[in-house]
Design an enzyme around this catalytic site. Structure first.
Site, short mmCIF file in Angstrom:
data_model
loop_
_atom_site.label_atom_id
_atom_site.label_comp_id
_atom_site.label_asym_id
_atom_site.label_seq_id
_atom_site.Cartn_x
_atom_site.Cartn_y
_atom_site.Cartn_z
N TYR A 46 0.85 -1.18 0.00
CA TYR A 46 0.00 0.00 0.00
C TYR A 46 0.89 1.24 0.00
CZ TYR A 46 -3.43 -3.47 1.65
OH TYR A 46 -4.21 -4.58 1.81
N HIS B 216 0.54 -11.96 1.58
CA HIS B 216 -0.51 -11.22 0.89
C HIS B 216 -1.21 -12.07 -0.17
CE1 HIS B 216 -1.48 -6.68 0.18
NE2 HIS B 216 -2.57 -7.42 0.10
#
Length: 375
Positions: free
Chosen positions: A95, A165
């Site tokens: 992010y 992830h």
């Protein structure tokens, strides 16, 4: 559309969340987490206590609409969330990249020891430049390098919950968990989890070292985890964290047939929000709006309260860059469904068939992947 305009000014919230559980197939683990957790808290993996609703900070460096939020305001939201009882904060190296972790690290510095930080590794990101390289990277040496950077950005000496992830199709999960166990033995990681994994990969990982949580997309708009992942979590005693619990804003009533997405906004590439599908899918929004009026809440609060009612180890992490939305979201833990209300709601929801894919196919290809067998 301002989602709070859906209800009259001065709404009041009452009651406490009702936890309703359904037995799943396979071995049943007694659902004792709720009884063991303090009020307003839940336990992931039966041991990691967190607030019943967390806060996702993914978009604090850049929103879906591609604008750059005020950093001081993002810090204020993080600190206000803590003041409201939020103790689970979600981020990832991807992010920004990196910037979301930096914002969170600054925001939680004064109360770091009183919260749970969860972050994620696994995309192929150059650790010096932040450049996004093709594919995934869960090689053990890379994981350890990533964690060193995370600790600096988050201003901490340990990560409470570290997720892969996405499953790397080139690295056996046994090698991944081996690296995580090294980090746990060093005190740099306390718990670990997997995001959007294949079920057999979860079993293999759990057999080596207990998995604390699975993080998948889950909401009234996307209920895929109910097929195999939630029963698997039930069987193995693993917690479940919901990303995008408000359907990327859809379940708040903020998106309608007239909505047009900015260039770069991923929602513009999701077929569930296409012109041909959105009119059909708005039936779901109308349902939560109706129940919001009945229960003197907002559509978003109804959507989050529904998730909380599924299992006592389910924890949604709605993300936001607006203070008012954070305050609204955290208030969802006060919404109460009776057993009869929940049954009625589910019966009404069952008549609505959501159309369209939840993500572009190229992104979906990274979900549900099984790690290769170790040679």
């Amino acid at each position: 559309m301002n989602r709070r305009n859906l209800l009259k000014t001065g709404l009041t919230i009452a009651g406490g969340s009702l936890l309703v559980s359904n037995a799943s197939a396979g071995i049943i683990i007694p659902e004792t987490e709720a009884a063991n957790a303090t009020p307003g808290k839940r336990k992931l993996g039966g041991k990691l206590e967190v607030s019943s609703i967390g806060l996702g900070v993914q978009n604090m460096p850049r929103t879906y609409e591609t604008t750059i939020p005020s950093r001081p305001e993002m810090i204020k939201i993080i600190r206000a969330a803590y003041d409201r009882g939020v103790t689970l904060f979600d981020t990832a190296e991807a992010y920004g990249p990196f910037e979301s972790e930096r914002i969170l690290g600054e925001g939680i510095a004064s109360f770091r020891n009183k919260i749970v930080i969860e972050t994620k590794y696994g995309w192929n990101i150059d650790q010096k430049t932040g450049q996004r390289l093709p594919g995934l990277n869960s090689r053990p040496e890379h994981i350890k390098e990533v964690v060193e950077g995370m600790l600096k950005r988050l201003r901490t000496d340990r990560i409470d919950l570290l997720y892969q992830h996405r499953v790397d199709p080139a690295v056996p999960i046994e090698d991944v968990v081996g690296a995580i166990k090294d980090l746990i033995s060093q005190g740099k990681v306390l718990h670990y989890g997997l995001s959007e994994p294949g079920t057999q990969t979860v079993r293999r990982a759990h057999a080596i070292h207990p998995v604390t949580a699975i993080q998948n997309e889950y909401s009234l708009l996307w209920r895929g985890p109910e097929e195999t992942i939630l029963p698997l979590c039930q069987e193995l005693g693993i917690g479940f964290v919901c990303w995008s619990p408000l359907g990327i804003g859809f379940l708040t009533g903020a998106i309608d047939v007239n909505t047009r997405f900015a260039p770069g906004d991923i929602r513009g590439t999701e077929s569930r929000f296409s012109t041909e599908n959105i009119a059909n899918n708005l039936a779901l929004v109308n349902l939560v709006k109706k129940w919001a009026v009945q229960k003197n809440a907002t559509p978003g609060q109804i959507s989050l309260a529904w998730l909380l009612a599924q299992k006592p180890w389910v924890v949604p992490i709605p993300g936001t860059t607006q203070m008012a939305h954070m305050l609204e979201n955290t208030g969802a833990s006060d919404i109460k469904f009776t057993a009869d209300e929940l049954k009625q709601f589910n019966q009404e929801a069952a008549t609505i068939q959501v159309k369209g894919l939840r993500l572009p196919q190229a992104v979906l290809n990274f979900s549900g992947v099984e790690a290769p067998v170790k040679g």
